[in-house]
Design an enzyme around this catalytic site. Sequence first.
Site, PDB file in Angstrom:
ATOM      1  N   HIS A  12      41.314  48.497  53.878  1.00 29.46           N
ATOM      2  CA  HIS A  12      41.378  49.877  53.358  1.00 29.46           C
ATOM      3  C   HIS A  12      40.423  50.792  54.134  1.00 29.46           C
ATOM      4  O   HIS A  12      39.683  51.576  53.555  1.00 29.46           O
ATOM      5  CB  HIS A  12      41.114  49.917  51.850  1.00 29.46           C
ATOM      6  CG  HIS A  12      39.805  49.347  51.397  1.00 29.46           C
ATOM      7  ND1 HIS A  12      39.685  48.612  50.239  1.00 29.46           N
ATOM      8  CD2 HIS A  12      38.555  49.426  51.910  1.00 29.46           C
ATOM      9  CE1 HIS A  12      38.427  48.268  50.058  1.00 29.46           C
ATOM     10  NE2 HIS A  12      37.718  48.747  51.059  1.00 29.46           N
ATOM     11  N   HIS A  59      33.697  52.687  45.984  1.00 32.09           N
ATOM     12  CA  HIS A  59      32.615  53.011  46.914  1.00 32.09           C
ATOM     13  C   HIS A  59      31.751  54.135  46.336  1.00 32.09           C
ATOM     14  O   HIS A  59      31.632  55.216  46.913  1.00 32.09           O
ATOM     15  CB  HIS A  59      33.186  53.415  48.267  1.00 32.09           C
ATOM     16  CG  HIS A  59      34.063  52.369  48.894  1.00 32.09           C
ATOM     17  ND1 HIS A  59      35.375  52.164  48.499  1.00 32.09           N
ATOM     18  CD2 HIS A  59      33.813  51.459  49.868  1.00 32.09           C
ATOM     19  CE1 HIS A  59      35.902  51.182  49.223  1.00 32.09           C
ATOM     20  NE2 HIS A  59      34.974  50.740  50.054  1.00 32.09           N
ATOM     21  N   HIS A 193      33.491  43.068  59.193  1.00 34.38           N
ATOM     22  CA  HIS A 193      32.793  44.294  59.574  1.00 34.38           C
ATOM     23  C   HIS A 193      31.413  44.341  58.937  1.00 34.38           C
ATOM     24  O   HIS A 193      31.193  43.795  57.862  1.00 34.38           O
ATOM     25  CB  HIS A 193      33.598  45.549  59.232  1.00 34.38           C
ATOM     26  CG  HIS A 193      33.881  45.797  57.781  1.00 34.38           C
ATOM     27  ND1 HIS A 193      34.541  44.902  56.976  1.00 34.38           N
ATOM     28  CD2 HIS A 193      33.610  46.860  56.993  1.00 34.38           C
ATOM     29  CE1 HIS A 193      34.678  45.398  55.757  1.00 34.38           C
ATOM     30  NE2 HIS A 193      34.100  46.588  55.730  1.00 34.38           N
ATOM     31  N   GLU A 240      34.272  41.486  51.275  1.00 34.53           N
ATOM     32  CA  GLU A 240      35.423  42.099  50.606  1.00 34.53           C
ATOM     33  C   GLU A 240      36.653  41.195  50.608  1.00 34.53           C
ATOM     34  O   GLU A 240      37.552  41.364  49.779  1.00 34.53           O
ATOM     35  CB  GLU A 240      35.765  43.429  51.277  1.00 34.53           C
ATOM     36  CG  GLU A 240      34.735  44.524  51.059  1.00 34.53           C
ATOM     37  CD  GLU A 240      35.079  45.814  51.777  1.00 34.53           C
ATOM     38  OE1 GLU A 240      34.357  46.797  51.584  1.00 34.53           O
ATOM     39  OE2 GLU A 240      36.069  45.840  52.544  1.00 34.53           O
TER      40      GLU A 240
END
Length: 301
Positions: A12, A59, A193, A240
């Site tokens: 995402h 977030h 990441h 994630e």
Amino acid sequence: MARITHGIACSHIPVLGYAFDHGKEGEDYFRPAFEGFEWTRKFMKEEKPDVIVLVYNDHASAFDMKIIPTFAIGCGESYPPADEGFGARPVPPVEGHADLAWHIAQSLILDEFDMTIINEMKVDHGLTVPLSMMYGHVDTWPVKVIPLAVNVVTYPPPSGNRCWALGEAIARAVSSFGEDLKVQVWGTGGMSHQLQGPRAGLINTEWDNMFLDRLIGDSQDLRQIPHIEYLRETGSEGIEMVMWLIMRGALGRSTRALHRHYHVPVSNTALGHLVLEPVDGSVPPSPTLEQSNAAAQTLVA
């Protein structure tokens, strides 16, 4: 009865939302990322799911350090896009399916998962970017969405095994809902990441592709990957990917892949995408659900 027909995994990445909103999909940098979703957009038009249980992480839009639910399910009627500092994305509000959401919430809690129930919240790029990638530019989303938010931001996040088990419990909940609905479960976030510190910009293509490979077929070993391996191999934000295990757990013992897409880099992130379907269509059994439901019926009576 309702049934889970497919599972979808999708990064995402927020910059994809920016590129999508500003008509940059055809630019050289972004084109390879978006081309990997052309197959899926055609598939979604043909498949026409009624409801998506969309697993994502917030977030700091709906939650902050004041309240950090491990698992939260949206049971409301609709969810507007959040302003993440640059104005809300110009995408439609997300329409929920309150009846199914409440049914899933009740079933999960009676199945011994402590869910946080959310009736009003705004949804950020974690939820809206996958919708844009799968459906393109639309005036209204052609599907109802049940948001399921997972804490993968603040330590401790749930284990991969717990996420997988939650997916199994979602499958049981969906299969016990009386309305005839085609349901998909999406797992979003990842892949490798890291956004800060000495390893900022880390991308581990070998580990990412191993993870994609192992989501296909009999994937039970994935549920035992410890947090430290995600952190070591895929960076601080690679955790994630445990949200993908909720999707995978909902599909039963074995799966086949209908579509696969992997591309780097997008911003400083690896982009992964899979469309899976269950092979045997079996619903994972629960040793406690029948007892819990019987106890609930006794209380109601």
